[in-house]
Enzyme design. Sequence first.
Site, PDB file in Angstrom:
ATOM      1  N   ASP A  36      54.843   6.077  71.406  1.00  0.00           N
ATOM      2  CA  ASP A  36      55.433   6.790  72.540  1.00  0.00           C
ATOM      3  C   ASP A  36      56.461   5.872  73.212  1.00  0.00           C
ATOM      4  OD1 ASP A  36      54.362   9.406  74.427  1.00  0.00           O
ATOM      5  OD2 ASP A  36      55.706   7.940  75.352  1.00  0.00           O
ATOM      6  N   ILE A  37      57.595   6.442  73.559  1.00  0.00           N
ATOM      7  CA  ILE A  37      58.679   5.648  74.142  1.00  0.00           C
ATOM      8  C   ILE A  37      58.320   5.159  75.545  1.00  0.00           C
ATOM      9  CG2 ILE A  37      59.959   7.522  75.289  1.00  0.00           C
ATOM     10  CD1 ILE A  37      62.509   6.319  74.022  1.00  0.00           C
ATOM     11  N   ASN A  74      48.850  18.479  74.610  1.00  0.00           N
ATOM     12  CA  ASN A  74      49.195  19.302  75.767  1.00  0.00           C
ATOM     13  C   ASN A  74      49.826  20.610  75.291  1.00  0.00           C
ATOM     14  OD1 ASN A  74      48.407  17.305  77.664  1.00  0.00           O
ATOM     15  ND2 ASN A  74      50.346  16.246  77.384  1.00  0.00           N
ATOM     16  N   GLU A 111      55.899  18.479  77.600  1.00  0.00           N
ATOM     17  CA  GLU A 111      57.319  18.247  77.903  1.00  0.00           C
ATOM     18  C   GLU A 111      58.193  18.440  76.672  1.00  0.00           C
ATOM     19  OE1 GLU A 111      57.444  14.327  79.525  1.00  0.00           O
ATOM     20  OE2 GLU A 111      56.520  14.948  81.416  1.00  0.00           O
ATOM     21  N   VAL A 112      57.671  18.067  75.505  1.00  0.00           N
ATOM     22  CA  VAL A 112      58.431  18.207  74.255  1.00  0.00           C
ATOM     23  C   VAL A 112      57.803  19.347  73.462  1.00  0.00           C
ATOM     24  CG1 VAL A 112      59.158  17.066  72.132  1.00  0.00           C
ATOM     25  CG2 VAL A 112      59.023  15.749  74.253  1.00  0.00           C
ATOM     26  N   HIS A 140      52.451  17.673  69.320  1.00  0.00           N
ATOM     27  CA  HIS A 140      52.192  16.261  69.049  1.00  0.00           C
ATOM     28  C   HIS A 140      50.838  15.902  69.639  1.00  0.00           C
ATOM     29  CE1 HIS A 140      54.537  16.856  72.688  1.00  0.00           C
ATOM     30  NE2 HIS A 140      53.830  15.882  73.223  1.00  0.00           N
ATOM     31  N   MET A 141      50.130  15.043  68.927  1.00  0.00           N
ATOM     32  CA  MET A 141      48.847  14.545  69.399  1.00  0.00           C
ATOM     33  C   MET A 141      49.060  13.147  69.951  1.00  0.00           C
ATOM     34  SD  MET A 141      45.458  13.999  67.114  1.00  0.00           S
ATOM     35  CE  MET A 141      45.149  15.742  66.960  1.00  0.00           C
ATOM     36  N   HIS A 142      48.643  12.934  71.191  1.00  0.00           N
ATOM     37  CA  HIS A 142      48.675  11.594  71.774  1.00  0.00           C
ATOM     38  C   HIS A 142      47.422  10.858  71.324  1.00  0.00           C
ATOM     39  CE1 HIS A 142      51.765  12.479  75.006  1.00  0.00           C
ATOM     40  NE2 HIS A 142      51.338  13.712  74.774  1.00  0.00           N
TER      41      HIS A 142
HETATM   42  P1  AMP Z   1      54.037  15.797  76.285  1.00  0.00           P
HETATM   43  O1  AMP Z   1      54.080  15.663  77.772  1.00  0.00           O
HETATM   44  O2  AMP Z   1      52.636  15.991  75.762  1.00  0.00           O
HETATM   45  O3  AMP Z   1      55.018  16.814  75.757  1.00  0.00           O
HETATM   46  O4  AMP Z   1      54.460  14.376  75.734  1.00  0.00           O
HETATM   47  C1  AMP Z   1      55.751  14.064  75.317  1.00  0.00           C
HETATM   48  C2  AMP Z   1      55.759  12.587  75.049  1.00  0.00           C
HETATM   49  O5  AMP Z   1      56.871  12.280  74.250  1.00  0.00           O
HETATM   50  C3  AMP Z   1      55.844  11.743  76.308  1.00  0.00           C
HETATM   51  O6  AMP Z   1      54.702  10.888  76.383  1.00  0.00           O
HETATM   52  C4  AMP Z   1      57.140  10.962  76.118  1.00  0.00           C
HETATM   53  O7  AMP Z   1      57.067   9.656  76.621  1.00  0.00           O
HETATM   54  C5  AMP Z   1      57.306  11.002  74.607  1.00  0.00           C
HETATM   55  N1  AMP Z   1      58.661  10.876  74.114  1.00  0.00           N
HETATM   56  C6  AMP Z   1      59.763  11.552  74.521  1.00  0.00           C
HETATM   57  N2  AMP Z   1      60.848  11.163  73.825  1.00  0.00           N
HETATM   58  C7  AMP Z   1      60.427  10.229  72.941  1.00  0.00           C
HETATM   59  C8  AMP Z   1      61.066   9.433  71.937  1.00  0.00           C
HETATM   60  N3  AMP Z   1      62.373   9.528  71.702  1.00  0.00           N
HETATM   61  N4  AMP Z   1      60.310   8.574  71.228  1.00  0.00           N
HETATM   62  C9  AMP Z   1      58.994   8.459  71.452  1.00  0.00           C
HETATM   63  N5  AMP Z   1      58.330   9.166  72.383  1.00  0.00           N
HETATM   64  C10 AMP Z   1      59.031  10.040  73.127  1.00  0.00           C
END
Ligand code: AMP
Length: 116
Positions: free
Chosen positions: A31-32, A88, A96-97, A101-103
């Site tokens: 994660d960035i 999420n 947000e994205v 994706h699984m954290h």
């Molecule tokens: P979510 O809130 O579950 O959609 O998580 C999105 C995650 O993507 C967040 O933890 C961000 O920090 C991460 N993220 C966004 N852009 C990037 C990127 N370019 N590389 C790695 N992680 C990212």
Amino acid sequence: MSEETIFSKIIRQEIPTPLLYQDELVTAFRDISPRVDSHILIVPNKLIATINDVTNEDELTLGRMITVAKKLAKEEGIDENGYRLIINCNSDGGQEVYHIHMHLLGGQPLGPMLCV
Ligand code: AMP
């Protein structure tokens, strides 16, 4: 048809993010903006916008996300102490994205954290 996100570009390596794992179904990278010591994202290569969009055909991919999480947790050395997996969904879920994706979160006690 869902809009591609930055994750598709990472998967195709059009944005040169170091990959921790990639196979024909899933890709993993850090994660960035890590919220904990070890914060990895495990992403299906196929664009699926949210968990609401998952179909039975995606079951192999979703299972692979779990087995890759287990492998990476071991490689990170956090498997014995423990970790948390979070997906999420939509705005109330904190997504947000819009490419599921699984954290994978660990490396420290996580306490009662409910969101990332
Ligand atoms: P979510 O809130 O579950 O959609 O998580 C999105 C995650 O993507 C967040 O933890 C961000 O920090 C991460 N993220 C966004 N852009 C990037 C990127 N370019 N590389 C790695 N992680 C990212």
